[in-house]
Design a protein around this motif. Structure first.
Motif, mmCIF file in Angstrom:
data_model
loop_
_atom_site.group_PDB
_atom_site.id
_atom_site.type_symbol
_atom_site.label_atom_id
_atom_site.label_comp_id
_atom_site.label_asym_id
_atom_site.label_seq_id
_atom_site.Cartn_x
_atom_site.Cartn_y
_atom_site.Cartn_z
ATOM 1 N N LYS A 92 0.820 -1.219 0.000
ATOM 2 C CA LYS A 92 0.000 0.000 0.000
ATOM 3 C C LYS A 92 0.848 1.260 0.000
ATOM 4 O O LYS A 92 0.362 2.323 -0.383
ATOM 5 C CB LYS A 92 -0.971 -0.018 1.172
ATOM 6 N N SER A 93 2.089 1.143 0.444
ATOM 7 C CA SER A 93 2.965 2.325 0.402
ATOM 8 C C SER A 93 3.668 2.437 -0.954
ATOM 9 O O SER A 93 4.536 3.292 -1.138
ATOM 10 C CB SER A 93 3.980 2.284 1.539
ATOM 11 N N GLY A 94 3.294 1.573 -1.899
ATOM 12 C CA GLY A 94 3.788 1.705 -3.269
ATOM 13 C C GLY A 94 4.998 0.842 -3.596
ATOM 14 O O GLY A 94 5.563 0.945 -4.680
ATOM 15 N N ILE A 95 5.397 -0.010 -2.640
ATOM 16 C CA ILE A 95 6.589 -0.843 -2.861
ATOM 17 C C ILE A 95 6.191 -2.179 -3.492
ATOM 18 O O ILE A 95 5.280 -2.859 -3.009
ATOM 19 C CB ILE A 95 7.323 -1.078 -1.524
ATOM 20 N N THR A 96 6.873 -2.534 -4.558
ATOM 21 C CA THR A 96 6.670 -3.850 -5.174
ATOM 22 C C THR A 96 7.522 -4.869 -4.438
ATOM 23 O O THR A 96 8.689 -4.620 -4.131
ATOM 24 C CB THR A 96 7.046 -3.786 -6.667
ATOM 25 N N LEU A 97 6.916 -6.024 -4.129
ATOM 26 C CA LEU A 97 7.650 -7.086 -3.445
ATOM 27 C C LEU A 97 7.934 -8.225 -4.417
ATOM 28 O O LEU A 97 7.017 -8.743 -5.059
ATOM 29 C CB LEU A 97 6.845 -7.607 -2.246
ATOM 30 N N ILE A 98 9.216 -8.557 -4.532
ATOM 31 C CA ILE A 98 9.633 -9.716 -5.310
ATOM 32 C C ILE A 98 9.908 -10.809 -4.289
ATOM 33 O O ILE A 98 10.829 -10.687 -3.468
ATOM 34 C CB ILE A 98 10.912 -9.408 -6.126
ATOM 35 N N VAL A 99 9.090 -11.855 -4.332
ATOM 36 C CA VAL A 99 9.115 -12.853 -3.258
ATOM 37 C C VAL A 99 9.621 -14.201 -3.783
ATOM 38 O O VAL A 99 9.052 -14.773 -4.717
ATOM 39 C CB VAL A 99 7.703 -13.013 -2.643
ATOM 40 N N ASP A 100 10.694 -14.664 -3.170
ATOM 41 C CA ASP A 100 11.323 -15.945 -3.504
ATOM 42 C C ASP A 100 10.585 -17.046 -2.730
ATOM 43 O O ASP A 100 10.825 -17.210 -1.545
ATOM 44 C CB ASP A 100 12.808 -15.839 -3.077
ATOM 45 N N ARG A 101 9.652 -17.722 -3.389
ATOM 46 C CA ARG A 101 8.778 -18.773 -2.838
ATOM 47 C C ARG A 101 7.649 -18.201 -1.973
ATOM 48 O O ARG A 101 7.826 -17.226 -1.268
ATOM 49 C CB ARG A 101 9.545 -19.765 -1.962
ATOM 50 N N TYR A 102 6.506 -18.940 -2.029
ATOM 51 C CA TYR A 102 5.325 -18.506 -1.259
ATOM 52 C C TYR A 102 4.452 -19.736 -1.018
ATOM 53 O O TYR A 102 4.975 -20.862 -0.948
ATOM 54 C CB TYR A 102 4.625 -17.389 -2.062
ATOM 55 N N SER A 103 3.153 -19.527 -0.911
ATOM 56 C CA SER A 103 2.237 -20.611 -0.538
ATOM 57 C C SER A 103 2.284 -21.810 -1.488
ATOM 58 O O SER A 103 1.968 -22.934 -1.085
ATOM 59 C CB SER A 103 0.809 -20.080 -0.499
ATOM 60 N N TYR A 104 2.670 -21.561 -2.743
ATOM 61 C CA TYR A 104 2.708 -22.661 -3.723
ATOM 62 C C TYR A 104 3.806 -23.652 -3.362
ATOM 63 O O TYR A 104 3.630 -24.861 -3.514
ATOM 64 C CB TYR A 104 2.894 -22.104 -5.135
ATOM 65 N N SER A 105 4.936 -23.138 -2.868
ATOM 66 C CA SER A 105 5.963 -24.047 -2.346
ATOM 67 C C SER A 105 5.382 -24.831 -1.178
ATOM 68 O O SER A 105 5.595 -26.033 -1.054
ATOM 69 C CB SER A 105 7.196 -23.279 -1.843
ATOM 70 N N GLY A 106 4.646 -24.122 -0.333
ATOM 71 C CA GLY A 106 4.049 -24.775 0.835
ATOM 72 C C GLY A 106 3.214 -25.974 0.436
ATOM 73 O O GLY A 106 3.364 -27.068 0.993
ATOM 74 N N VAL A 107 2.350 -25.773 -0.548
ATOM 75 C CA VAL A 107 1.446 -26.850 -0.953
ATOM 76 C C VAL A 107 2.197 -27.914 -1.764
ATOM 77 O O VAL A 107 2.018 -29.113 -1.536
ATOM 78 C CB VAL A 107 0.249 -26.294 -1.744
ATOM 79 N N ALA A 108 3.063 -27.477 -2.683
ATOM 80 C CA ALA A 108 3.745 -28.457 -3.546
ATOM 81 C C ALA A 108 4.664 -29.378 -2.727
ATOM 82 O O ALA A 108 4.662 -30.597 -2.930
ATOM 83 C CB ALA A 108 4.548 -27.747 -4.632
ATOM 84 N N PHE A 109 5.427 -28.812 -1.810
ATOM 85 C CA PHE A 109 6.380 -29.634 -1.059
ATOM 86 C C PHE A 109 5.656 -30.562 -0.085
ATOM 87 O O PHE A 109 6.033 -31.732 0.062
ATOM 88 C CB PHE A 109 7.421 -28.770 -0.325
ATOM 89 N N SER A 110 4.620 -30.059 0.594
ATOM 90 C CA SER A 110 3.945 -30.919 1.574
ATOM 91 C C SER A 110 3.062 -31.967 0.903
ATOM 92 O O SER A 110 3.005 -33.113 1.346
ATOM 93 C CB SER A 110 3.114 -30.085 2.548
ATOM 94 N N SER A 111 2.371 -31.586 -0.185
ATOM 95 C CA SER A 111 1.535 -32.597 -0.846
ATOM 96 C C SER A 111 2.426 -33.643 -1.528
ATOM 97 O O SER A 111 2.032 -34.800 -1.665
ATOM 98 C CB SER A 111 0.523 -31.967 -1.803
ATOM 99 N N ALA A 112 3.651 -33.259 -1.910
ATOM 100 C CA ALA A 112 4.589 -34.240 -2.484
ATOM 101 C C ALA A 112 4.970 -35.310 -1.465
ATOM 102 O O ALA A 112 5.408 -36.397 -1.831
ATOM 103 C CB ALA A 112 5.845 -33.534 -2.996
ATOM 104 N N LYS A 113 4.812 -34.988 -0.190
ATOM 105 C CA LYS A 113 5.072 -36.007 0.851
ATOM 106 C C LYS A 113 3.869 -36.916 1.067
ATOM 107 O O LYS A 113 3.938 -37.843 1.860
ATOM 108 C CB LYS A 113 5.353 -35.324 2.196
ATOM 109 N N GLY A 114 2.739 -36.558 0.438
ATOM 110 C CA GLY A 114 1.552 -37.395 0.567
ATOM 111 C C GLY A 114 0.436 -36.756 1.377
ATOM 112 O O GLY A 114 -0.619 -37.361 1.560
ATOM 113 N N LEU A 115 0.631 -35.530 1.855
ATOM 114 C CA LEU A 115 -0.452 -34.873 2.591
ATOM 115 C C LEU A 115 -1.554 -34.457 1.616
ATOM 116 O O LEU A 115 -1.274 -34.123 0.467
ATOM 117 C CB LEU A 115 0.057 -33.653 3.363
ATOM 118 N N ASP A 116 -2.785 -34.461 2.104
ATOM 119 C CA ASP A 116 -3.936 -34.096 1.280
ATOM 120 C C ASP A 116 -3.826 -32.639 0.804
ATOM 121 O O ASP A 116 -3.553 -31.744 1.614
ATOM 122 C CB ASP A 116 -5.210 -34.278 2.107
ATOM 123 N N ILE A 117 -4.058 -32.421 -0.487
ATOM 124 C CA ILE A 117 -3.817 -31.078 -1.037
ATOM 125 C C ILE A 117 -4.756 -30.023 -0.449
ATOM 126 O O ILE A 117 -4.339 -28.894 -0.175
ATOM 127 C CB ILE A 117 -3.855 -31.086 -2.592
#
Ligand code: DGP
Ligand code: NA
Ligand code: NA
Length: 213
Positions: A92-117
């Protein structure tokens, strides 16, 4: 930051991909590029290992501690939640955030272990939705050939193959797939184009939204 709101907002831009896909160096290059264009931006990364939750995650990743798969999943999510309000204030203060990994890593890595997506996605509901997810696409074999898997818990070819499969089901309209096997300068140029377009759209008033949308 409060009271410092601009009439335009920054963009929330996430880079995702397998380990060794080149995300971290491309994130730094993007921030330099945006700054060079006069567009304020910051480099963020998840997990953020500097917080107390982040230190627990780091201990797990380096095999200094053992945790149940569900427990570590929730810690990764908590690590994003503890940064949510600061993230919103920065945007909101006008700064763009470039983020190295986010929720998609969270879901991809944990569901790859067999947890329900769906179970994996649930704790991410309500976090800010990225305006753009750039997926640095590389096959697990090619990524492994780059060498330098650091020996952390997930940095093994067999597991990365599973993660690649689980990333595939997460693609939505905010995703742009970039071929990470191109020369590094070509990847960089392509990212600059899609990121600049996204920042411009956000400045024009594209509303912020929440996961999963
Ligand atoms: P990095 O610092 O980007 O190398 O990430 C550390 C490792 O943790 C990497 O193998 C990807 C994995 N990772 C990142 N975010 C999450 C997450 O939310 N959940 C799980 N299970 N793993 C994650
Ligand atoms: Na890593
Ligand atoms: Na990285």
């Amino acid at each position: 930051i409060e009271g410092n709101n601009k009439d335009y907002r920054g963009a929330l831009i996430v880079l995702e991909g397998l380990d060794r896909s080149g995300k971290s160096s491309q994130c730094s290059r993007l921030v330099s590029y945006l700054e060079g264009q006069g567009l304020p931006s910051e480099l963020w990364r998840f997990p953020d290992r500097t917080t107390s939750v982040g230190q627990m995650i780091s201990a797990y990743l380096t095999n200094a501690s053992q945790l149940d798969d569900h427990t570590i999943h929730l810690l990764f999510s908590a690590n994003r939640w503890e940064k949510r309000s600061l993230m919103e204030a920065k945007l909101k203060s006008g700064i763009t955030l470039i983020v190295d990994r986010y929720s998609y890593s969270g879901v991809a890595f944990s569901s790859a272990k067999g947890l329900d997506i769906e179970w994996c996605k649930a704790p991410e509901i309500g976090l800010l939705a990225p305006d753009l997810v750039a997926y640095l696409d590389i096959s697990p074999d090619k990524a492994a050939e780059r060498g330098g898997y650091g020996g952390e818990r997930y940095e093994k070819l067999e597991f990365q193959k599973k993660v690649a499969e689980h990333y595939k089901v997460l693609h939505d309209s905010s995703w742009k797939v970039v071929d990470a096997c191109q020369p590094i300068e070509d990847v960089e140029k392509q990212l600059q184009e899609i990121v600049l377009a996204c920042v411009t759209e956000c400045r024009k008033g594209r509303p912020l939204s929440s996961l999963w949308s």
